[in-house]
Scaffold this motif. Structure first.
Motif, PDB file in Angstrom:
ATOM      1  N   HIS A  10      45.294  33.655 -28.490  1.00  0.00           N
ATOM      2  CA  HIS A  10      43.924  33.304 -28.109  1.00  0.00           C
ATOM      3  C   HIS A  10      43.292  34.491 -27.406  1.00  0.00           C
ATOM      4  CE1 HIS A  10      45.122  29.236 -29.061  1.00  0.00           C
ATOM      5  NE2 HIS A  10      46.184  29.391 -28.277  1.00  0.00           N
ATOM      6  N   PRO A  11      42.053  34.854 -27.769  1.00  0.00           N
ATOM      7  CA  PRO A  11      41.415  35.992 -27.085  1.00  0.00           C
ATOM      8  C   PRO A  11      41.192  35.654 -25.614  1.00  0.00           C
ATOM      9  CG  PRO A  11      39.830  34.851 -28.481  1.00  0.00           C
ATOM     10  CD  PRO A  11      41.163  34.217 -28.755  1.00  0.00           C
ATOM     11  N   PHE A  12      41.211  36.695 -24.765  1.00  0.00           N
ATOM     12  CA  PHE A  12      41.016  36.486 -23.322  1.00  0.00           C
ATOM     13  C   PHE A  12      39.635  35.914 -23.051  1.00  0.00           C
ATOM     14  CE2 PHE A  12      39.350  37.897 -19.250  1.00  0.00           C
ATOM     15  CZ  PHE A  12      40.336  37.422 -18.400  1.00  0.00           C
ATOM     16  N   GLU A  13      39.581  34.866 -22.253  1.00  0.00           N
ATOM     17  CA  GLU A  13      38.289  34.326 -21.816  1.00  0.00           C
ATOM     18  C   GLU A  13      38.313  34.223 -20.304  1.00  0.00           C
ATOM     19  OE1 GLU A  13      36.675  30.703 -23.521  1.00  0.00           O
ATOM     20  OE2 GLU A  13      37.748  31.207 -25.364  1.00  0.00           O
ATOM     21  N   ARG A  14      37.372  34.896 -19.688  1.00  0.00           N
ATOM     22  CA  ARG A  14      37.402  34.946 -18.237  1.00  0.00           C
ATOM     23  C   ARG A  14      37.202  33.581 -17.619  1.00  0.00           C
ATOM     24  NH1 ARG A  14      32.869  37.925 -16.122  1.00  0.00           N
ATOM     25  NH2 ARG A  14      33.704  39.725 -17.233  1.00  0.00           N
ATOM     26  N   SER A  15      36.320  32.778 -18.258  1.00  0.00           N
ATOM     27  CA  SER A  15      36.023  31.469 -17.664  1.00  0.00           C
ATOM     28  C   SER A  15      37.293  30.605 -17.623  1.00  0.00           C
ATOM     29  CB  SER A  15      34.943  30.768 -18.476  1.00  0.00           C
ATOM     30  OG  SER A  15      35.377  30.654 -19.819  1.00  0.00           O
ATOM     31  N   ARG A  16      38.152  30.765 -18.635  1.00  0.00           N
ATOM     32  CA  ARG A  16      39.403  30.002 -18.679  1.00  0.00           C
ATOM     33  C   ARG A  16      40.327  30.424 -17.529  1.00  0.00           C
ATOM     34  NH1 ARG A  16      41.011  26.851 -22.676  1.00  0.00           N
ATOM     35  NH2 ARG A  16      39.296  27.465 -24.020  1.00  0.00           N
ATOM     36  N   LEU A  17      40.424  31.744 -17.317  1.00  0.00           N
ATOM     37  CA  LEU A  17      41.247  32.248 -16.209  1.00  0.00           C
ATOM     38  C   LEU A  17      40.684  31.768 -14.874  1.00  0.00           C
ATOM     39  CD1 LEU A  17      43.391  34.055 -14.835  1.00  0.00           C
ATOM     40  CD2 LEU A  17      41.795  35.967 -15.052  1.00  0.00           C
ATOM     41  N   GLU A  18      39.369  31.895 -14.711  1.00  0.00           N
ATOM     42  CA  GLU A  18      38.778  31.504 -13.420  1.00  0.00           C
ATOM     43  C   GLU A  18      38.970  30.029 -13.141  1.00  0.00           C
ATOM     44  OE1 GLU A  18      34.754  32.879 -13.067  1.00  0.00           O
ATOM     45  OE2 GLU A  18      35.422  34.766 -12.177  1.00  0.00           O
ATOM     46  N   SER A  19      38.892  29.214 -14.218  1.00  0.00           N
ATOM     47  CA  SER A  19      39.050  27.794 -13.947  1.00  0.00           C
ATOM     48  C   SER A  19      40.484  27.512 -13.514  1.00  0.00           C
ATOM     49  CB  SER A  19      38.585  26.964 -15.138  1.00  0.00           C
ATOM     50  OG  SER A  19      39.668  26.440 -15.828  1.00  0.00           O
ATOM     51  N   LEU A  20      41.455  28.273 -14.054  1.00  0.00           N
ATOM     52  CA  LEU A  20      42.833  28.141 -13.570  1.00  0.00           C
ATOM     53  C   LEU A  20      42.916  28.593 -12.104  1.00  0.00           C
ATOM     54  CD1 LEU A  20      46.054  29.420 -15.393  1.00  0.00           C
ATOM     55  CD2 LEU A  20      45.729  29.682 -12.954  1.00  0.00           C
ATOM     56  N   LEU A  21      42.333  29.755 -11.803  1.00  0.00           N
ATOM     57  CA  LEU A  21      42.492  30.338 -10.461  1.00  0.00           C
ATOM     58  C   LEU A  21      41.828  29.488  -9.383  1.00  0.00           C
ATOM     59  CD1 LEU A  21      41.953  34.132 -11.252  1.00  0.00           C
ATOM     60  CD2 LEU A  21      44.100  32.887 -10.992  1.00  0.00           C
TER      61      LEU A  21
END
Lengths: 656, 656
Positions: A10-21
């Motif tokens: 899956h391509p990197f998506e910042r919003s996905r990372l931020e929602s995890l963080l």
């Protein structure tokens, strides 16, 4: 065991990372229930733990291994210190204001964003399939709401070339140039299309006042460095009076950014780690440079940038110093050590480069500077600066306060020099010259060898006349003085050391590390994983009892105690969720290993060991698993080796 | 081996300790080359190391052992947060000004110093051999220069009693009372003999402004607590929605003290460690209270102080909670844990007491508070506060922001209640009442059981009239509604947790620890020793090669590597000074053990092990000495045991 996971499915998506963080409380915007303040963040349990593990490794890698002298100095600093250091006058960014709304923008960011946008539209006009780089999420959202979608607008080729040239050299422009660029290229506030004012300096230090009378003004330090310099004499004494030595400090600093953005990358309050390495200006070699000579770095020197390019050259540190690209061994030594530190904690070496500052870009105190830049979804970000501050700071503080901040070095070989001196005849000199004695003495002391030899010749001829600055004439005769050649021995040398300063923005490094570690399971995009190295992972081992039944408790307690004794930080997850959910949650927290305890474990004294990235499980006797996971965490073995020591778990463990 | 040193041969002198601490750069006044700023200090290498060892132990003792959730939150805080928390209005001290010079003094300190001085003069008049307690060195020096020596002045017995009573209750007085005391007892500025103004509030927070527009005002936090409270919902989610749990934070805080003094004890910038333990207000029991029940503490409760006494009572925590002296188990649990922590790092238990705050003394947010006070040369100093903040903070922030900060608890047993309800006849009710429907519904909803039963009776009689608040009358008939008894099941309970807050001033603890650890060798007053426990000592083992000759290097390197592997932090002192001087210097730095390496060591593979306090040396094979010193440092054996394992060194080691 060799089920290599596909981390790029899956391509990197910042919003996905931020929602995890934010969701797992690595960190979150501070004061959000009060509407928040831009550029201020709070670290929650996993973020605090990750940060303190990075700091612990930093302390080991730099302070302990290199015997640095650690400091912890005051944050609140009286104004005169920063007046002297130059920060009051020059620690500033150029800002412009929207002429209608008064909105404040950073001038260089404005130019960059507008020109980049024009270049993107041009690319789109030339190639309809082109995808412009993602911008800051928030900005993007705003743009989407307020504005029509970016229209393709083709630019003449020479304009494209001009814009690209400007962008490559952007860090090199001062306020007046940025103002000219805005005028020449009709750059307006993109949110309102209004014109902006001429750039003005905005000082980035937070101001406060000290004491009840309110008359002592102070600043929050924007870096820890001054605390090192002001204590130079104490540090030198602690190091028995000799250089080189380095002081180090980990602590909070503050910068009143004009418009903080890009999450942890540009904040108003941050933890930094700084080293000030004090060195003889005439000898910037480094005793252990040979240990890092072969470390290869991606270098982007100032000449390449000034030519408008950003192409890196891969070079060993040794070669770069030999070729004069890096100015000296000490600077090179630290660049290599920075590289080793960053890659050790998990930064992807392919996304790490060292960029030299261009002339105008350099901080006012620096004579040379290289930034360790880490690539992330916002672009290339400066995460470590490594500057040669020369003797700037010690000199200005010493001149201002009158306290010498110098090294007095006993010379191994005394320096022996010969020179002519005027030797007065004690009996007659003062008596004859009377009140003119000090003036004449002064004139004689100021003469160099050639002048004294000339005088000697004249005296040999009977008499000489010397003239003071204000035209007074004095007649000297051979009975008053003789000119003699004498030998002088200098046994000590006094000098102001130079300073090489590696300065780490820990929050930026932490954020880039999180981006480099993040991916999603191929079969389920919502199952995020943080592949943090065990060295910095908040928790090293998760212990998962299969059931909450009491029978498992003694073994869980035993494993916990044995891991603690081995120095391995573990946590027990005895929540009632399914084992899959518990592991998925800990994959998001970056926990590298899991030990599952079930009823068979109690009977057979065997447990399984799970590896986070592959999700492969091994099985073995309790003590073997503990020994293996301890070595994995200590990085003395890798997972391939672990697979040889324990058996692959096939998912069934017999209860007899 | 049993040469117990006489640590009290020389009386404690603060100036001697301070000269050691500044000289060895444990810490020093910050910005001293700029004339200094009161209340700001820099920590040098041994002080930083001591501080981080104390922090590491704190983290282990509290965060790790009790699974607390660690935080690292922003220091700069927008003003509305502290307006809500009450700090803007009430986090202040009372100050007075000298009416002539304008000098600012803290009102309570002024009263205390002047009355104490009068009491001292009285004591001197009654007993000429009396030695008043040493004051702050600097103040003393000034007093000595500017003023004649304190003259004995006898006071009437009832005045002595009154002064003593005032001093015992001093912390209980507010500004107006302090003003009255100044008037009644003719208290003037002791440096000038001038009168002072009426006490005024001075807010102790440092103010700053955030962002380029300058319109967002903020404060530097004076405590870390608000950062915990504002993140309550995230923390609760991290803990799966249940209480009790605790968050913990170690970080810098700032207080703009009126007149900082007493070295590290009253400073403007300090590192603190705070725990916020969130607990059900209806159940303040603690799951592991039984583990600390028998810990005995010296307690000084509020009643004793309010009676004018300072006599402590020694009591087990269990007994104190049972007797209601300590309000609840959780508070008691933390007092005991604080005691265990402080004594573990080396605080003398005989100089540690727990004092309860008197009613007026309590911070505005607290409902009960106990201070761990440590005795030192300045008196008894609050080093840890342990407050029950009740629901104060969560409630005010929730009310201000509209974000609920509560726990929703699933009830184990649903609460079943029965009550009367008005059930409208759907077909007729609205149709009949028309636009009055909402008003009537509101009136019915507001009725309690008694009112509804009365209405039921009236309806049974044919009709009823109800009256709205503004006097409107509505006629109700039995066809419109019935009054029925219904059963309700409540399955969740929502509540605002209470907070128990242990809050540690690490700098104060560190200073008291240094005082408790300091003594001078009986035979030489200038040879100071810091008997720091190995747990917190900056360096655990000093390795001393007897000569700088190369033959010793491999063994020194071997010992260093083996100690590092065992997790023991060592340093090599290979300076050219005599071995005695090198050990004396490290006694001052608090290094508990020394290993001497000489030429015999190389031949025999034996080294000596020296203990700091006794200076006794043992000898044994290299690996035995390393194993022994590792256990000593880990505190699994004591020196007596070490003496059994190794042989006493007689000062001669044969080289064959």
């Amino acid at each position: 065991a060799n089920a290599t996971p596909n981390k790029t499915a899956h391509p990197f998506e910042r919003s996905r990372l931020e929602s995890l963080l934010f969701g797992r409380f690595f960190y979150a915007p501070a004061f959000d229930i009060y509407g928040g303040v831009k550029g201020l963040y709070d670290f929650g349990p996993p973020g605090s733990s990750l940060q303190s593990n990075i700091i612990a490794e930093w302390r080991k890698h730099f302070i302990v291994q290199e015997h640095m002298l650690e400091l912890d100095t005051a944050i609140i600093t009286p104004a005169p210190v920063f007046e002297t250091s130059g920060h009051v006058a020059r620690f500033a960014d150029w800002m412009v204001k929207d002429v209608e709304t008064g909105e404040v923008l950073r001038a260089d960011h404005l130019v960059k964003n507008v020109l980049q946008d024009r270049l993107d539209r041009d690319r789109l006009a030339r190639d309809p399939a082109f995808q412009p780089k993602k911008e800051d999420d928030k900005k993007k959202k705003k743009a989407e709401k307020d504005k029509p979608k970016a229209e393709p607008v083709k630019l003449p080729d020479e304009v494209v070339a001009e814009y690209e040239n400007i962008l490559a050299k952007l860090d090199n422009y001062g306020g007046p140039e940025l103002g000219e660029l805005c005028q020449k290229h009709k750059i307006t506030n993109p949110d309102t299309d209004n014109k902006v004012t001429e750039p003005k300096m905005f000082n980035l230090m937070f101001k406060t006042s000290i004491g009840p009378a309110g008359d002592v003004s102070g600043y929050l330090r924007p870096e820890t460095a001054q605390g090192h310099f002001l204590n130079f004499n104490r540090l030198l004494a602690f190091n028995n009076g000799t250089v080189p030595f380095a002081s180090a400090q980990i602590g909070r600093s503050f910068r009143n950014e004009i418009s903080p953005r890009a999450g942890l990358l540009r904040v108003r309050e941050f933890t930094m780690a700084e080293i000030e390495h004090f060195v003889d200006p005439e000898d910037k070699s480094h005793a252990t440079f040979h240990e890092v000579r072969d470390v290869e770095l991606d270098l982007l020197d100032r000449h390449v940038q000034e030519s408008g390019s950003t192409k890196v050259a891969r070079l060993s540190v040794g070669a770069a110093v030999d070729q004069g690209i890096i100015a000296n061994e000490t600077l090179g030594y630290f660049l290599a050590r920075i590289y080793l530190f960053l890659t050790k904690i998990g930064i992807n070496p392919k996304r790490l480069r060292f960029r030299q500052h261009m002339a105008n870009e350099m901080a006012h105190y620096a004579t040379d500077c290289w930034d360790a830049e880490i690539e992330n979804s916002y672009g290339w970000t400066e995460c470590v600066g490594c500057a040669d501050r020369a003797a700037y700071d010690l000199t200005v503080h010493s001149e201002k306060t009158g306290h010498p901040l110098t090294v007095k070095q006993q010379l191994a070989e005394p320096i022996v020099t010969e020179r002519e001196v005027a030797v007065p005849n004690k009996r007659l000199f003062g008596k004859t010259l009377g009140r003119s004695t000090p003036v004449v003495t002064g004139l004689l002391d100021a003469m160099d060898d050639a002048q004294l030899l000339k005088l000697k010749g004249e005296l040999a001829q009977g008499a000489a006349t010397i003239v003071s600055n204000d035209g007074q004439e004095f007649k000297l005769t051979p009975d008053l003085l003789t000119i003699e050649r004498r030998t002088f021995r200098q046994t000590t040398r006094e000098f102001t050391p130079n300073v090489i300063e590696p300065s780490f923005g820990l929050g930026r490094i932490l954020y880039c590390l999180l981006e480099h570690s993040f991916w999603s399971r191929e079969q389920d995009m919502d199952r995020g994983v943080l592949s943090l190295p065990a060295l910095v992972a908040p928790t090293k081992v998760l212990i998962v009892p299969l059931s909450t039944k009491k029978e498992l408790s003694p073994l869980v307690a035993e494993i916990t105690a044995k891991l603690r004794k081995a120095g391995v930080f573990s946590r027990v997850d005895d929540s009632s969720q399914s084992i899959g959910k518990r592991y998925a949650r800990n994959d998001m927290l970056g926990t590298p290993f899991g030990i599952t305890v079930d009823f068979a474990s109690v009977q057979n004294r065997t447990v399984t060991l799970r590896e986070r990235d592959t999700t492969v499980q091994l099985i073995g006797p309790v003590d073997d698993v503990i020994a293996t996971v301890t070595e994995l965490v200590d990085d003395t073995i890798d997972w391939t080796e672990a697979c040889k020591r324990l058996s692959i778990y096939d998912g069934v463990q017999a209860v007899e």
